[in-house]
Scaffold this active site. Structure first.
Site, PDB file in Angstrom:
ATOM      1  NE  ARG A  73      52.885  40.421  56.058  1.00  0.00           N
ATOM      2  CZ  ARG A  73      51.814  40.830  55.081  1.00  0.00           C
ATOM      3  NH1 ARG A  73      50.752  40.384  55.875  1.00  0.00           N
ATOM      4  NH2 ARG A  73      51.989  42.182  54.936  1.00  0.00           N
ATOM      5  CD  GLN A 119      57.012  39.442  53.532  1.00  0.00           C
ATOM      6  OE1 GLN A 119      58.091  40.267  52.829  1.00  0.00           O
ATOM      7  NE2 GLN A 119      57.619  40.032  55.120  1.00  0.00           N
ATOM      8  CG  ASP A 146      55.310  48.587  58.587  1.00  0.00           C
ATOM      9  OD1 ASP A 146      54.250  47.348  59.275  1.00  0.00           O
ATOM     10  OD2 ASP A 146      55.154  47.705  57.409  1.00  0.00           O
TER      11      ASP A 146
END
Length: 336
Positions: free
Chosen positions: A49, A196, A237
């Protein structure tokens, strides 16, 4: 301490090797992936990721899957390429580096014959990996001025070494500052629902010997008000043409709180994350995750679980890239 290996080639160069981040922090487990289904599953389930790491994984994964299923025959690999590329791009639609890397390989394929196809794709996938390592170092170098000795910063999710093939994006200046002997303290949002920040950022920083404090997402605004933080530094992102930023859900709220309390809010990302083909954040396709990620819920309760949110450019103090600290419009960026 040895550098952190996150994504790259297996020792025999025939598989995509990843550090399975679903298993952290309890265990460091490496996995070698060969089939397209395994690569897509690893991306979708967040075994690998972070936008840059996903791009590297997609490039190498595409090559090894084509090589495996074509038995090394270029003409067969070309027959499979478009379908494999489409499936990879669809696996996580918000992170632009994935589609950028896959489309870059497709452009390479269009420029060579069948006999040279697999070798050319392999060489460019390796170039993407090497460029990612260099990109991280550049972001770290350009960001050093943001992290003086004694700096205290807040970050959200994980935009460190675990999100790239190198030392990270948002955490690259932190790693560089620590390497230079500067004292740095990082506050890491837990980052619900998959944690995370608590699982990955805290583990990565502790491994590097960098002080880190984990806080629940809901406490970020109070921490910023307290005066304990000098700046916020997050990853991205996708960054649109006008400067809106898609990042892990919860980033927008942190940006609002930072603005309310006069704390600078910076976004760190490679140039490849800038998508000038997408005008504004309204145009970004936001991935929604399964309800199971929210844990046990009453039967019949509905779930709204976006993986990302969009922070408007007005809340961003600057964009830290491998080309320096910049502001929109992003001259020289290319759409995907």
């Amino acid at each position: 301490m040895l550098p952190l290996f996150v994504v790259g080639w297996s020792p025999d160069q025939r598989a995509l090797r990843i550090l399975d981040q679903r298993r952290l922090p309890a265990a460091e487990v490496m996995r070698d992936l060969v089939t397209l289904d395994d690569v897509i599953d690893a991306i979708r389930t967040l075994a690998v990721r972070g936008a840059p790491a996903i791009g590297v994984a997609a490039a190498i994964g595409l090559v090894v899957a084509l090589d495996h299923n074509s038995e090394g025959r270029g003409e067969r690999a070309r027959e499979l390429l478009a379908r494999y590329a489409e499936r990879l791009i669809a696996s996580r639609p918000t992170a632009v580096n994935l589609s950028w890397a896959v489309r870059r390989l497709m452009a390479v394929a269009s420029a060579v014959g069948d006999d040279a196809l697999l070798a050319a794709l392999r060489a460019d996938a390796e170039a993407i990996r090497v460029e990612d390592v260099a990109m991280c170092e550049a972001i770290g170098r350009f960001g050093l001025d943001l992290v003086p000795d004694g700096a205290r910063l807040l970050t959200h999710c994980n935009a460190g070494a675990l999100a790239t093939a190198g030392i990270g994006t948002a955490l690259a200046p932190v790693h560089r500052a620590h390497r230079d002997g500067r004292r740095v303290h990082v506050y890491a949002d837990e980052t619900r629902p998959l944690r995370q920040g608590a699982r990955l950022t805290a583990w990565e920083l502790q491994r590097a010997g960098i002080p880190v404090t984990v806080l629940p997402d809901g406490a970020a605004a109070s921490l910023l008000r307290s005066g304990a933080v000098d700046l916020v530094l997050v990853g991205a992102d996708r960054i649109t043409a006008n400067g809106d930023v898609a990042n892990k859900v919860g980033t927008y709220g942190v940006a609002l709180a930072a603005r309310a309390h006069g704390i600078p809010f910076y976004v760190a990302a490679p140039w490849s994350t800038i998508d000038v083909a997408t005008p504004t954040g309204v145009d970004i396709e936001i991935e929604h995750r399964h309800a199971d990620e929210l844990g046990e819920l009453p039967i019949g309760a509905r779930v709204w679980n976006p993986a990302f949110d969009v922070t408007p450019r007005e809340l961003v103090s600057g964009y830290l890239t491998d080309r320096g600290l910049v502001q929109p419009p992003f001259s020289g960026a290319t759409g995907v």
